[in-house]
Design an enzyme around this catalytic site. Structure first.
Site, PDB file in Angstrom:
ATOM      1  N   ASN A  65      -5.324   2.718 -13.161  1.00 41.90           N
ATOM      2  CA  ASN A  65      -4.283   1.452 -12.545  1.00 41.90           C
ATOM      3  C   ASN A  65      -2.341   1.914 -12.512  1.00 41.90           C
ATOM      4  OD1 ASN A  65      -2.727  -0.771 -11.519  1.00 41.90           O
ATOM      5  ND2 ASN A  65      -2.416  -1.408 -13.542  1.00 41.90           N
ATOM      6  N   HIS A  69       0.653   0.834 -13.117  1.00 42.50           N
ATOM      7  CA  HIS A  69       1.509  -0.549 -13.758  1.00 42.50           C
ATOM      8  C   HIS A  69       3.161  -0.405 -13.798  1.00 42.50           C
ATOM      9  CE1 HIS A  69       3.130  -4.283 -15.615  1.00 42.50           C
ATOM     10  NE2 HIS A  69       3.399  -3.314 -16.485  1.00 42.50           N
ATOM     11  N   GLY A  80       0.900  -1.831  -0.176  1.00 44.74           N
ATOM     12  CA  GLY A  80       0.066  -0.302  -0.162  1.00 44.74           C
ATOM     13  C   GLY A  80       0.532   1.167   0.339  1.00 44.74           C
TER      14      GLY A  80
HETATM   15  N1  NHR Z   1      -7.804  -5.978 -15.482  1.00 41.72           N
HETATM   16  C1  NHR Z   1      -7.538  -5.538 -16.317  1.00 41.72           C
HETATM   17  N2  NHR Z   1      -8.552  -6.045 -17.082  1.00 41.72           N
HETATM   18  N3  NHR Z   1      -7.212  -4.599 -16.773  1.00 41.72           N
HETATM   19  C2  NHR Z   1      -6.089  -4.609 -16.746  1.00 41.72           C
HETATM   20  O1  NHR Z   1      -5.054  -3.501 -17.134  1.00 41.72           O
HETATM   21  C3  NHR Z   1      -5.742  -4.356 -15.006  1.00 41.72           C
HETATM   22  C4  NHR Z   1      -6.608  -5.036 -14.648  1.00 41.72           C
HETATM   23  C5  NHR Z   1      -5.951  -6.219 -12.699  1.00 41.72           C
HETATM   24  C6  NHR Z   1      -5.146  -5.405 -12.598  1.00 41.72           C
HETATM   25  C7  NHR Z   1      -3.409  -4.045 -12.050  1.00 41.72           C
HETATM   26  C8  NHR Z   1      -1.854  -5.197 -12.744  1.00 41.72           C
HETATM   27  C9  NHR Z   1      -0.829  -4.201 -13.306  1.00 41.72           C
HETATM   28  O2  NHR Z   1      -0.656  -3.454 -13.401  1.00 41.72           O
HETATM   29  C10 NHR Z   1      -4.882  -4.650 -13.296  1.00 41.72           C
HETATM   30  C11 NHR Z   1      -4.580  -4.165 -14.136  1.00 41.72           C
HETATM   31  C12 NHR Z   1      -2.107  -8.530 -11.564  1.00 41.72           C
HETATM   32  C13 NHR Z   1      -2.036  -9.645 -12.557  1.00 41.72           C
HETATM   33  C14 NHR Z   1      -1.938 -11.025 -12.006  1.00 41.72           C
HETATM   34  O3  NHR Z   1      -1.608 -11.539 -12.955  1.00 41.72           O
HETATM   35  C15 NHR Z   1      -1.436  -8.778 -14.041  1.00 41.72           C
HETATM   36  C16 NHR Z   1      -1.736  -7.191 -14.227  1.00 41.72           C
HETATM   37  C17 NHR Z   1      -2.225  -6.973 -13.324  1.00 41.72           C
HETATM   38  C18 NHR Z   1      -2.513  -7.038 -12.182  1.00 41.72           C
HETATM   39  N4  NHR Z   1      -2.704 -11.091 -11.405  1.00 41.72           N
HETATM   40  C19 NHR Z   1      -3.110 -12.908 -11.517  1.00 41.72           C
HETATM   41  C20 NHR Z   1      -4.533 -13.163 -11.835  1.00 41.72           C
HETATM   42  O4  NHR Z   1      -4.429 -14.183 -11.827  1.00 41.72           O
HETATM   43  C21 NHR Z   1      -2.459 -12.855  -9.363  1.00 41.72           C
HETATM   44  C22 NHR Z   1      -1.150 -13.079  -9.315  1.00 41.72           C
HETATM   45  C23 NHR Z   1      -1.237 -12.529  -7.866  1.00 41.72           C
HETATM   46  O5  NHR Z   1      -1.666 -12.458  -7.193  1.00 41.72           O
HETATM   47  O6  NHR Z   1       0.307 -12.286  -7.695  1.00 41.72           O
HETATM   48  O7  NHR Z   1      -5.227 -12.549 -11.013  1.00 41.72           O
HETATM   49  O8  NHR Z   1       0.345  -5.056 -13.893  1.00 41.72           O
HETATM   50  C1  GAR Z   2       4.298  -0.853  -7.415  1.00 43.64           C
HETATM   51  O1  GAR Z   2       5.558  -1.106  -7.834  1.00 43.64           O
HETATM   52  C2  GAR Z   2       2.605  -1.067  -8.163  1.00 43.64           C
HETATM   53  O2  GAR Z   2       3.120  -0.554  -9.783  1.00 43.64           O
HETATM   54  C3  GAR Z   2       2.663  -2.963  -8.005  1.00 43.64           C
HETATM   55  O3  GAR Z   2       3.030  -3.588  -7.655  1.00 43.64           O
HETATM   56  C4  GAR Z   2       3.854  -2.096  -6.546  1.00 43.64           C
HETATM   57  C5  GAR Z   2       2.438  -2.125  -5.313  1.00 43.64           C
HETATM   58  O4  GAR Z   2       3.165  -1.187  -4.173  1.00 43.64           O
HETATM   59  N1  GAR Z   2       2.131  -2.990  -9.530  1.00 43.64           N
HETATM   60  C6  GAR Z   2       2.506  -4.256  -9.815  1.00 43.64           C
HETATM   61  O5  GAR Z   2       2.480  -4.602 -10.252  1.00 43.64           O
HETATM   62  C7  GAR Z   2       0.638  -4.388 -10.593  1.00 43.64           C
HETATM   63  N2  GAR Z   2       0.588  -5.436 -11.160  1.00 43.64           N
HETATM   64  P1  GAR Z   2       1.986  -0.778  -2.955  1.00 43.64           P
HETATM   65  O6  GAR Z   2       1.661  -2.186  -2.709  1.00 43.64           O
HETATM   66  O7  GAR Z   2       3.740  -0.783  -2.205  1.00 43.64           O
HETATM   67  O8  GAR Z   2       1.865   0.243  -3.990  1.00 43.64           O
END
Ligand code: NHR
Ligand code: GAR
Length: 212
Positions: A103, A105, A12
């Site tokens: 988001n 990223h 967070g």
């Molecule tokens: N959802 C959509 N539809 N589109 C995006 O652009 C999203 C989203 C949900 C989350 C954040 C994202 C990132 O910034 C985000 C963007 C999780 C995963 C993932 O693979 C990928 C990208 C992002 C967040 N999650 C796994 C799953 O099965 C679980 C991984 C874990 O729990 O560690 O959901 O990168």
């Molecule tokens: C941040 O670096 C964010 O960009 C990344 O996870 C970290 C969260 O840190 N997000 C992702 O990788 C989404 N897939 P935080 O909980 O300290 O903000």
């Protein structure tokens, strides 16, 4: 004043940067898909309402998305902010919040969508890496871009040292992006372009490794 809801999964620190930025909006709630997310304690310490919707309690992604949306809608937000939220959201959820869902990223999109971005950047030997704030669309990490920050990749970097350098920039650009949204200075135009009435600045370039 606009209302925002922040979704987290862990530490967070981005959420904390938003809470401390004195944004021109009301932070209505922080919601996590994990009960043990450290960010929940930080939110409570700021007097912000928190909720947990554990994804493991739901049989499938669609029912998790529905429960999450129901909790979000109780707070009637104008903007929904993913801040280290780690569950992929379904098309129905994303459509419901079109133009309101953003988001951050940890890469210079469209490079390195998905997870383990810093590891992959180091493996490829790129010299510049960074972070991106974007509107969320159904295609993961492909939504229209609001702001990006670039950092140099150093020879001795590990995924951890590179992540820390990127994270410092995340904490600067995310509050800025949300400030613009809250002041109606940036918006989603149609379905695939970000529009803005802000003046652009040419700024300076980042060359990495530096010129001599
Ligand atoms: N959802 C959509 N539809 N589109 C995006 O652009 C999203 C989203 C949900 C989350 C954040 C994202 C990132 O910034 C985000 C963007 C999780 C995963 C993932 O693979 C990928 C990208 C992002 C967040 N999650 C796994 C799953 O099965 C679980 C991984 C874990 O729990 O560690 O959901 O990168
Ligand atoms: C941040 O670096 C964010 O960009 C990344 O996870 C970290 C969260 O840190 N997000 C992702 O990788 C989404 N897939 P935080 O909980 O300290 O903000």
């Amino acid at each position: 004043m606009k209302r925002i809801v922040i979704l987290i999964s862990g530490r967070g620190s981005n959420m904390q940067a938003l809470l401390e930025a004195k944004l021109p909006c009301q932070i209505a709630a922080v919601i996590s898909n994990r009960a043990d997310a450290q960010g929940l304690e930080i939110a409570k310490a700021h007097g912000i309402a928190t909720a947990v919707i554990p994804h493991k309690d739901y049989a499938d992604r669609i029912s998790f998305d529905a429960a999450l949306a129901a909790e979000i809608d109780r707070h009637a937000p104008d903007v929904v902010v993913l801040a280290g939220f780690m569950r992929i959201l379904g098309d129905g959820f994303v459509e419901r919040y079109r133009g309101k869902l953003i988001n951050i990223h940890p890469s210079l999109l469209p490079a390195y969508p998905g997870i383990a971005t810093h590891e992959r950047a180091l493996q490829d030997g790129v010299k510049i890496h960074g972070c991106t704030v974007h509107f969320v669309t159904p295609t993961l990490d492909h939504g229209p871009i609001i702001i990006q920050a670039a950092v140099p990749v150093m020879r001795e970097d590990t995924p951890q040292t590179l992540a820390a350098r990127v994270l410092r920039e995340e904490h600067r650009v995310y509050p800025q992006a949300i400030r613009w949204l809250c002041l109606n200075q940036v918006w989603l135009d149609g379905t695939c372009r970000v529009a803005s009435n802000r003046l652009e600045q040419p700024g300076s370039s980042l060359v990495s490794p530096g010129l001599e």
